[in-house]
Motif scaffolding. Structure first.
Motif, mmCIF file in Angstrom:
data_model
loop_
_atom_site.group_PDB
_atom_site.id
_atom_site.type_symbol
_atom_site.label_atom_id
_atom_site.label_comp_id
_atom_site.label_asym_id
_atom_site.label_seq_id
_atom_site.Cartn_x
_atom_site.Cartn_y
_atom_site.Cartn_z
ATOM 1 N N LYS A 151 46.877 31.643 35.050
ATOM 2 C CA LYS A 151 46.112 32.268 33.973
ATOM 3 C C LYS A 151 44.807 31.531 33.731
ATOM 4 O O LYS A 151 43.755 32.150 33.515
ATOM 5 C CB LYS A 151 46.953 32.282 32.696
ATOM 6 N N ARG A 152 44.868 30.191 33.771
ATOM 7 C CA ARG A 152 43.658 29.408 33.556
ATOM 8 C C ARG A 152 42.616 29.695 34.645
ATOM 9 O O ARG A 152 41.425 29.866 34.351
ATOM 10 C CB ARG A 152 44.006 27.918 33.539
ATOM 11 N N LYS A 153 43.095 29.783 35.918
ATOM 12 C CA LYS A 153 42.165 30.072 37.010
ATOM 13 C C LYS A 153 41.558 31.461 36.874
ATOM 14 O O LYS A 153 40.366 31.658 37.140
ATOM 15 C CB LYS A 153 42.896 29.940 38.351
ATOM 16 N N GLU A 154 42.367 32.429 36.476
ATOM 17 C CA GLU A 154 41.846 33.785 36.292
ATOM 18 C C GLU A 154 40.770 33.803 35.210
ATOM 19 O O GLU A 154 39.746 34.487 35.347
ATOM 20 C CB GLU A 154 42.990 34.722 35.923
ATOM 21 N N GLN A 155 41.002 33.074 34.126
ATOM 22 C CA GLN A 155 39.997 33.027 33.068
ATOM 23 C C GLN A 155 38.713 32.380 33.546
ATOM 24 O O GLN A 155 37.614 32.866 33.240
ATOM 25 C CB GLN A 155 40.561 32.259 31.865
ATOM 26 N N ALA A 158 36.876 34.798 35.778
ATOM 27 C CA ALA A 158 36.236 35.857 35.000
ATOM 28 C C ALA A 158 34.937 35.349 34.374
ATOM 29 O O ALA A 158 33.909 36.042 34.370
ATOM 30 C CB ALA A 158 37.197 36.360 33.930
ATOM 31 N N LYS A 159 34.966 34.117 33.839
ATOM 32 C CA LYS A 159 33.749 33.554 33.263
ATOM 33 C C LYS A 159 32.668 33.360 34.328
ATOM 34 O O LYS A 159 31.496 33.642 34.094
ATOM 35 C CB LYS A 159 34.071 32.214 32.596
ATOM 36 N N ALA A 160 33.089 32.855 35.518
ATOM 37 C CA ALA A 160 32.117 32.658 36.596
ATOM 38 C C ALA A 160 31.521 33.988 37.050
ATOM 39 O O ALA A 160 30.331 34.081 37.358
ATOM 40 C CB ALA A 160 32.782 31.948 37.770
ATOM 41 N N ARG A 161 32.361 35.026 37.091
ATOM 42 C CA ARG A 161 31.863 36.337 37.496
ATOM 43 C C ARG A 161 30.832 36.866 36.511
ATOM 44 O O ARG A 161 29.806 37.433 36.901
ATOM 45 C CB ARG A 161 33.040 37.311 37.609
#
Length: 439
Positions: A151-155, A158-161
């Motif tokens: 979940k942390r990596k997905e967040q 998403a921020k990097a995107r």
């Protein structure tokens, strides 16, 4: 009758003394044995006729009610007419005189061992249950930690995107402000997408249509170079300052695989290139090498369905440092790295295809070795469309940055299923057209 009873009582007393002397009374100890012995004596006195006249023991034998004894001649023999079976007055349900104190103690020890074994088994099962419970708790904690990490990596992704999209929006606004009314937009200087190495610092002339190259798109003049001539004898050398040596460009980029309707090509995208005219895919592998003297890995067109050796990753040019996942615009210099072998799509002068005489295409270098002959400018076929987003639904031309000639193929076969791929011409032929395919 009285004499017989008297003698019988004497015999019983003698027998009891013998039992006490021999220690057998400990085995038959108890009130139940004595009561049964008295009952049998009473029955014998009440019915004497059925046992016949009284008889004495044979010469040299002792008087005993227990039959032949293993203790020698001092033990009494059985009384004639008695009801003893197997050397015992208690019948066949009682053991004979063969039991010893050692056997009794052995049985007791065996019982204790069985009890210890049962307790040990229960303890072992309890320990196993506790261990299984502890392992289950450990696995649950690990799974929970993995889920939280995902979940942390997905967040973070998403921020990097969002950051990349914002950077791309700002970059486009800057390009529109810098290039007005020219008919096309080149990538801005220092944008990190390769455009800074393609254009001079002054405003370039708009592309020309219907002249010089037979009506096709006329690419801009490379910075610091004379215009392209597309002549194989006009040898141009790669700039050694634009190699992987001392380059800040990351050696690896995350591999991006496209799903759904996402046709936007980004830095890190995994693609295959399908030739428009023949339908074969751009292919290389370790089992094919050039026969021209360069001895590099051969690149060729192979079959009509992609296999594992048809996939390439879009990477920035040497010394460019775009962020991973950055959107690629037409007019950008890129490199294509082969996924299976790690080599780059490459061309050069002085080595020509043996079937058609055009400049050869090879796969060269690795993650740590790359030069400017690995640089290609991506253009939309027919128009260039510099500055616009590279869309996989549009046919493209890949222009070799050093020579200006384009990735080219035709129906000339080197061998079975090995179609010639070369670097040739200005890029206005149908044989210069390629389509992007995703996994």
């Amino acid at each position: 009758m009285d004499n017989y009873s008297y003698n019988n009582n004497d015999n019983r007393r003698d027998s009891g003394e013998d039992e006490g002397d021999r220690g057998l009374g400990s085995f038959f100890k108890g009130n139940s044995g004595q009561q049964q012995q008295q009952q049998q004596q009473h029955q014998f006195q009440q019915r004497p006729n059925q046992y016949g006249p009284p008889q004495g023991p044979p010469p040299g034998a002792s008087h005993s009610q227990y039959g032949q004894s293993p203790y020698g001649n001092n033990a009494p023999g059985p009384r004639p007419g008695s009801n003893m079976v197997g050397g015992s007055q208690y019948g066949g349900n009682m053991p004979g005189g063969g039991y010893s104190q050692e056997e009794i103690e052995k049985n007791q020890r065996n019982e204790r061992y069985k009890d210890w074994g049962t307790k040990a088994g229960i303890a072992a099962l309890g320990a196993a249950a506790i261990g299984a419970a502890a392992y289950g708790v450990h696995e649950w904690r690990e799974n929970k930690e993995e889920e939280e990490e995902e979940k942390r990596k997905e967040q973070e992704e998403a921020k990097a995107r969002l950051r990349r999209e914002e950077e791309e929006r700002r970059r486009r606004e800057q390009q529109q402000q810098q290039h007005q009314g020219g008919g096309w937009n080149s990538p801005g200087q220092g944008s990190g997408y390769g455009g800074g190495h393609q254009q001079p610092h002054h405003q370039p002339s708009p592309p020309r249509y219907g002249s010089d190259n037979g009506g096709g798109f006329q690419p801009p003049v490379p910075m610091g170079c004379r215009p392209y001539t597309y002549d194989q004898n006009d040898v141009r050398h790669a700039n050694p300052a634009r190699s992987s040596e001392n380059s800040p460009t990351p050696r690896e980029y995350p591999q991006l695989r496209h799903v759904g309707n996402d046709n936007t090509i980004k830095m890190g995208s995994i693609i295959a290139l399908k030739h428009n005219m023949t339908g074969r895919f751009l292919h290389t592998d370790r089992s094919h090498s050039t026969q021209t003297g360069s001895n590099q890995q051969l690149v060729f067109g192979y079959r009509w369905n992609p296999d594992e050796n048809d996939w390439w990753q879009v990477l920035p040019a040497n010394h460019d440092v775009p962020v991973p996942g950055a959107i690629v615009a037409y007019g950008t210099q890129i490199r294509l790295r082969h996924l299976q072998t790690g080599r780059h799509l490459h061309s050069h002068y002085n080595f020509r295809d043996p079937k058609c005489g055009q400049n050869e295409i090879t796969a060269y270098g690795d993650q740590t070795l790359s030069d400017e002959n690995d640089h290609w400018v991506v253009e939309r076929w027919g128009t260039g469309s510099y500055g616009q987003t590279w869309d996989a639904s549009n046919p493209i031309v890949l222009r070799h940055y050093v020579s200006g000639m384009t990735l080219h193929s035709h129906d000339i076969m080197i061998s079975e299923d090995v179609q010639s791929v070369t670097c040739f011409g200005p890029g206005n032929e149908e044989n210069d057209k390629w389509y992007v395919k995703f996994e």
